[in-house]
Scaffold this motif. Structure first.
Motif, PDB file in Angstrom:
ATOM      1  N   SER A 130       0.834  -1.204   0.000  1.00 22.88           N
ATOM      2  CA  SER A 130       0.000   0.000   0.000  1.00 22.88           C
ATOM      3  C   SER A 130       0.866   1.251   0.000  1.00 22.88           C
ATOM      4  O   SER A 130       0.621   2.209  -0.731  1.00 22.88           O
ATOM      5  N   ALA A 131       1.911   1.225   0.810  1.00 21.80           N
ATOM      6  CA  ALA A 131       2.748   2.429   0.945  1.00 21.80           C
ATOM      7  C   ALA A 131       3.558   2.682  -0.322  1.00 21.80           C
ATOM      8  O   ALA A 131       3.590   3.797  -0.846  1.00 21.80           O
ATOM      9  N   VAL A 132       4.225   1.656  -0.822  1.00 20.73           N
ATOM     10  CA  VAL A 132       5.078   1.840  -2.000  1.00 20.73           C
ATOM     11  C   VAL A 132       4.218   1.842  -3.251  1.00 20.73           C
ATOM     12  O   VAL A 132       3.520   0.879  -3.531  1.00 20.73           O
ATOM     13  N   GLY A 133       4.249   2.938  -3.966  1.00 26.64           N
ATOM     14  CA  GLY A 133       3.431   3.005  -5.173  1.00 26.64           C
ATOM     15  C   GLY A 133       3.857   4.188  -6.023  1.00 26.64           C
ATOM     16  O   GLY A 133       5.022   4.612  -5.993  1.00 26.64           O
ATOM     17  N   LEU A 134       2.904   4.733  -6.742  1.00 23.32           N
ATOM     18  CA  LEU A 134       3.208   5.882  -7.592  1.00 23.32           C
ATOM     19  C   LEU A 134       3.758   7.034  -6.762  1.00 23.32           C
ATOM     20  O   LEU A 134       4.539   7.842  -7.244  1.00 23.32           O
ATOM     21  N   GLY A 135       3.332   7.102  -5.494  1.00 19.39           N
ATOM     22  CA  GLY A 135       3.812   8.173  -4.614  1.00 19.39           C
ATOM     23  C   GLY A 135       5.325   8.196  -4.532  1.00 19.39           C
ATOM     24  O   GLY A 135       5.937   9.274  -4.523  1.00 19.39           O
ATOM     25  N   LEU A 184     -11.376   9.840  -4.030  1.00 22.21           N
ATOM     26  CA  LEU A 184     -10.796  10.941  -4.803  1.00 22.21           C
ATOM     27  C   LEU A 184      -9.369  10.611  -5.247  1.00 22.21           C
ATOM     28  O   LEU A 184      -9.003  10.838  -6.398  1.00 22.21           O
ATOM     29  N   ILE A 185      -8.578  10.052  -4.317  1.00 23.11           N
ATOM     30  CA  ILE A 185      -7.187   9.750  -4.699  1.00 23.11           C
ATOM     31  C   ILE A 185      -7.185   8.681  -5.794  1.00 23.11           C
ATOM     32  O   ILE A 185      -6.525   8.819  -6.813  1.00 23.11           O
ATOM     33  N   LEU A 186      -7.974   7.610  -5.580  1.00 20.52           N
ATOM     34  CA  LEU A 186      -7.946   6.537  -6.578  1.00 20.52           C
ATOM     35  C   LEU A 186      -8.363   7.048  -7.954  1.00 20.52           C
ATOM     36  O   LEU A 186      -7.846   6.605  -8.970  1.00 20.52           O
ATOM     37  N   PHE A 203       2.306  11.831   4.515  1.00 19.96           N
ATOM     38  CA  PHE A 203       1.060  11.085   4.738  1.00 19.96           C
ATOM     39  C   PHE A 203       0.724  10.225   3.530  1.00 19.96           C
ATOM     40  O   PHE A 203       0.381   9.056   3.645  1.00 19.96           O
ATOM     41  N   PHE A 204       0.821  10.853   2.353  1.00 18.84           N
ATOM     42  CA  PHE A 204       0.445  10.156   1.124  1.00 18.84           C
ATOM     43  C   PHE A 204       1.292   8.898   0.925  1.00 18.84           C
ATOM     44  O   PHE A 204       0.774   7.815   0.661  1.00 18.84           O
ATOM     45  N   THR A 205       2.590   9.059   1.065  1.00 15.09           N
ATOM     46  CA  THR A 205       3.484   7.951   0.730  1.00 15.09           C
ATOM     47  C   THR A 205       3.345   6.798   1.722  1.00 15.09           C
ATOM     48  O   THR A 205       3.519   5.639   1.368  1.00 15.09           O
ATOM     49  N   LEU A 206       3.020   7.112   2.984  1.00 19.79           N
ATOM     50  CA  LEU A 206       2.829   6.023   3.948  1.00 19.79           C
ATOM     51  C   LEU A 206       1.364   5.574   4.003  1.00 19.79           C
ATOM     52  O   LEU A 206       0.984   4.782   4.859  1.00 19.79           O
ATOM     53  N   SER A 207       0.544   6.098   3.120  1.00 19.23           N
ATOM     54  CA  SER A 207      -0.895   5.750   3.061  1.00 19.23           C
ATOM     55  C   SER A 207      -1.626   6.100   4.358  1.00 19.23           C
ATOM     56  O   SER A 207      -2.495   5.351   4.805  1.00 19.23           O
ATOM     57  N   GLY A 255      -3.762   8.604   7.231  1.00 23.03           N
ATOM     58  CA  GLY A 255      -4.725   9.687   7.410  1.00 23.03           C
ATOM     59  C   GLY A 255      -6.070   9.434   6.772  1.00 23.03           C
ATOM     60  O   GLY A 255      -6.944  10.280   6.818  1.00 23.03           O
ATOM     61  N   MET A 256      -6.248   8.276   6.162  1.00 19.20           N
ATOM     62  CA  MET A 256      -7.556   8.044   5.533  1.00 19.20           C
ATOM     63  C   MET A 256      -8.130   6.655   5.809  1.00 19.20           C
ATOM     64  O   MET A 256      -9.129   6.272   5.216  1.00 19.20           O
ATOM     65  N   GLY A 257      -7.490   5.929   6.702  1.00 21.33           N
ATOM     66  CA  GLY A 257      -8.097   4.658   7.087  1.00 21.33           C
ATOM     67  C   GLY A 257      -7.615   3.448   6.302  1.00 21.33           C
ATOM     68  O   GLY A 257      -8.016   2.327   6.595  1.00 21.33           O
ATOM     69  N   ILE A 278      -5.541  -0.858  -4.333  1.00 23.28           N
ATOM     70  CA  ILE A 278      -6.413  -1.783  -3.612  1.00 23.28           C
ATOM     71  C   ILE A 278      -6.728  -1.242  -2.227  1.00 23.28           C
ATOM     72  O   ILE A 278      -7.866  -1.275  -1.756  1.00 23.28           O
ATOM     73  N   SER A 279      -5.696  -0.674  -1.569  1.00 24.81           N
ATOM     74  CA  SER A 279      -5.923  -0.192  -0.201  1.00 24.81           C
ATOM     75  C   SER A 279      -6.653   1.146  -0.198  1.00 24.81           C
ATOM     76  O   SER A 279      -7.227   1.538   0.804  1.00 24.81           O
ATOM     77  N   LEU A 280      -6.609   1.862  -1.324  1.00 31.84           N
ATOM     78  CA  LEU A 280      -7.343   3.130  -1.377  1.00 31.84           C
ATOM     79  C   LEU A 280      -8.852   2.898  -1.338  1.00 31.84           C
ATOM     80  O   LEU A 280      -9.607   3.698  -0.801  1.00 31.84           O
ATOM     81  N   ILE A 281      -9.291   1.793  -1.921  1.00 32.88           N
ATOM     82  CA  ILE A 281     -10.726   1.577  -2.041  1.00 32.88           C
ATOM     83  C   ILE A 281     -11.254   0.604  -0.977  1.00 32.88           C
ATOM     84  O   ILE A 281     -12.448   0.513  -0.750  1.00 32.88           O
TER      85      ILE A 281
HETATM   86  N1  PFF Z   1       1.014   5.315  -0.517  1.00 30.41           N
HETATM   87  C1  PFF Z   1       0.610   5.261  -1.895  1.00 30.41           C
HETATM   88  C2  PFF Z   1       1.755   5.728  -2.758  1.00 30.41           C
HETATM   89  O1  PFF Z   1       2.748   6.264  -2.227  1.00 30.41           O
HETATM   90  O2  PFF Z   1       1.672   5.590  -3.966  1.00 30.41           O
HETATM   91  C3  PFF Z   1      -0.634   6.068  -2.160  1.00 30.41           C
HETATM   92  C4  PFF Z   1      -1.720   5.851  -1.168  1.00 30.41           C
HETATM   93  C5  PFF Z   1      -2.243   4.576  -0.967  1.00 30.41           C
HETATM   94  C6  PFF Z   1      -2.168   6.900  -0.417  1.00 30.41           C
HETATM   95  C7  PFF Z   1      -3.224   4.363  -0.008  1.00 30.41           C
HETATM   96  C8  PFF Z   1      -3.136   6.730   0.538  1.00 30.41           C
HETATM   97  C9  PFF Z   1      -3.656   5.459   0.729  1.00 30.41           C
HETATM   98  F1  PFF Z   1      -4.551   5.283   1.623  1.00 30.41           F
END
Ligand code: PFF
Length: 450
Positions: free
Chosen positions: A23-28, A105-107, A229-233, A235-237, A326-329
């Motif tokens: 979840s954390a490692v992604g496009l961010g 919104l993010i997804l 916050f974004f990169t560690l996923s 603040g949004m559950g 997957i974790s965003l939704i």
């Molecule tokens: N952490 C993801 C990234 O760095 O690409 C993006 C992300 C996933 C943000 C899940 C928030 C989230 F809940």
């Protein structure tokens, strides 16, 4: 309150680490971190970002996993029950709601960019970048994003693929991530090798690690914090809902540290690959969301077996995006299943449809809608700013306040069960004072109040 989640459980600690890292490692890390670092002048931005990971990200991630495991439901219901347990207001369930909306919104835009990565698998594999110049590579990117139909097709495909995995439930995630993370790391290290050899490596390293505070303003600091916050996923559950599936005997502290180190390492490696290529080719570090699509293909076009490595790289990037999306939704789907007694499949169809629709706005932001702006921002810019810079830090702030001030001390101490009392004391200090105050100061600074 010791119970199991109705959505299943991770089979082991490793499974949780893999899924949360997925979840954390992604496009961010690979797409966003380099371009926002470029836009905000480099070193000082990176330093603020790293400080935020340590002082805000890690304690809040521990809190989020802890709340999830204690509540064992979707974030909305978890917050409602935990507030009740602590004798506080049911209004805390709003925190879960904000998370559900932020996830949608993010997804919606994440999927559009993941679509770009999918399209680049095909482009790199076809060999169009072989021997290409920096200008040639930029032109190919420009032509691609100018075509809304293509972007829409890839966006649609990505949403479908994501919803298919979510529909299969928690167990579906584990297998996907197990081979992905190590492979991604290997290919990044390989690319760093290329940048050392062919790029302006020294210049890239100085850009990333020599802080010049005159290059960062209050908005840049907010972006750095929002990105933590974004990169560690957080603040949004998303991490809360993964925590809900965590077996009770797993230690939260060390697990969270492993995930944060892995996430930070991937982002820094991506920076070390990209900036040397940027400088060696006279490109502009602040050129925005197209940065990796305008730099990496130059490397793939010139290195031995470049098309092969390039294809592999974009395939891995798509997988990394996939395990994050997957974790965003998941918070929304878990809620629909719990409260609207929908089957997982039905919940996925609805959630996917709404996300897809909103995503069309982002598709158009890069072409025919590029000139439609509010406050000088396109639809995509607004979504990105609203979610990463406002909603996630606000969500994180509330999580910190809840875990530090509302939840009873015995409960958090018991749920975290850290080995040493001093580690708990440090965590509590960070979560009660340091993290919330830091978030508030950054917010006040941006609106000009301090
Ligand atoms: N952490 C993801 C990234 O760095 O690409 C993006 C992300 C996933 C943000 C899940 C928030 C989230 F809940």
């Amino acid at each position: 309150m010791s119970k199991n989640s109705q959505h299943g459980q991770w089979s082991s600690r490793l499974a949780f680490v893999l899924a949360a890292t997925g979840s954390a490692v992604g496009l961010g890390n690979i797409w966003k971190f380099p371009y926002i670092t470029g836009e905000n002048g480099g070193g000082a931005f990176v330093l603020v970002y790293l400080t935020c990971i340590l002082a805000i990200g890690i304690p809040i991630m521990m809190a989020e996993v802890m709340l999830g495991r204690r509540g064992r439901q979707s974030p909305v219901n978890t917050m409602r029950d935990l507030a009740k347990e602590a004798g506080s207001s049911p209004l805390w369930s709003w925190l879960g709601w904000v998370g559900v909306v932020a996830g949608f919104l993010i997804l919606s835009y994440y999927s559009v960019i993941a679509g770009w990565a999918m399209a680049y698998v095909v482009r790199v594999a076809s060999g169009v970048f072989e021997g290409a110049t920096a200008d040639g590579v930029s032109n190919i990117f420009g032509q691609f994003i100018a075509d809304p139909e293509k972007l829409l097709a890839w966006h649609s495909l990505f949403i479908i693929v994501t919803m298919l995995v979510v529909a299969r439930g928690v167990k579906g995630l584990e297998r996907t991530v197990k081979f992905l993370m190590p492979a991604l790391l290997v290919i990044l290290v390989l690319l760093v090798g290329y940048s050392m050899d062919q790029g302006a490596f020294q210049q890239g390293v100085s850009f990333l690690f020599e802080p010049d505070f005159s290059k960062i303003d209050s908005d840049g600091v907010l972006t750095a914090m929002g990105h933590a916050f974004f990169t560690l996923s957080l603040g949004m559950g998303a991490i809360m809902v993964y925590g809900a599936y965590l077996p009770s005997n797993v230690s939260i502290g060390s697990t969270v540290i492993i995930i944060s180190i892995a996430d930070t390492a991937v982002a820094l490696l991506a920076g070390l690959v990209i900036f040397p290529i940027v400088f060696a080719n006279g490109l502009e570090p602040g050129s925005g969301p197209g940065l990796i699509f305008q730099t990496l293909p130059i490397a793939f076009g010139h290195m031995a077996y470049g098309s092969l490595f390039g294809t592999l790289f974009f395939v891995l990037l798509v997988f990394a995006a996939w395990s994050s999306s997957i974790s965003l939704i998941e918070p929304a789907v878990a809620w629909l299943v719990e409260n609207k007694s929908m089957s997982r499949m039905r919940a996925c169809i609805w959630a996917g449809l709404v996300t897809w629709l909103v995503g069309i706005g982002t598709v158009l932001s890069f072409n025919i809608g590029a000139d439609i702006k509010f406050f000088d921002k396109t639809f995509f810019d607004i979504l990105d700013y609203l979610t990463a810079n406002i909603m996630l830090p606000l969500g994180g702030l509330c999580i910190a306040l809840f875990a530090g001030w509302v939840m009873k001390k015995e409960v958090s101490a018991n749920e975290l069960s850290l080995k040493h009392a001093w580690v708990y004391a440090v965590w509590r200090l960070l979560i009660r004072f340091v993290s919330p105050i830091a978030v508030i100061i950054v917010f006040l600074n941006v609106v000009g109040l301090i």
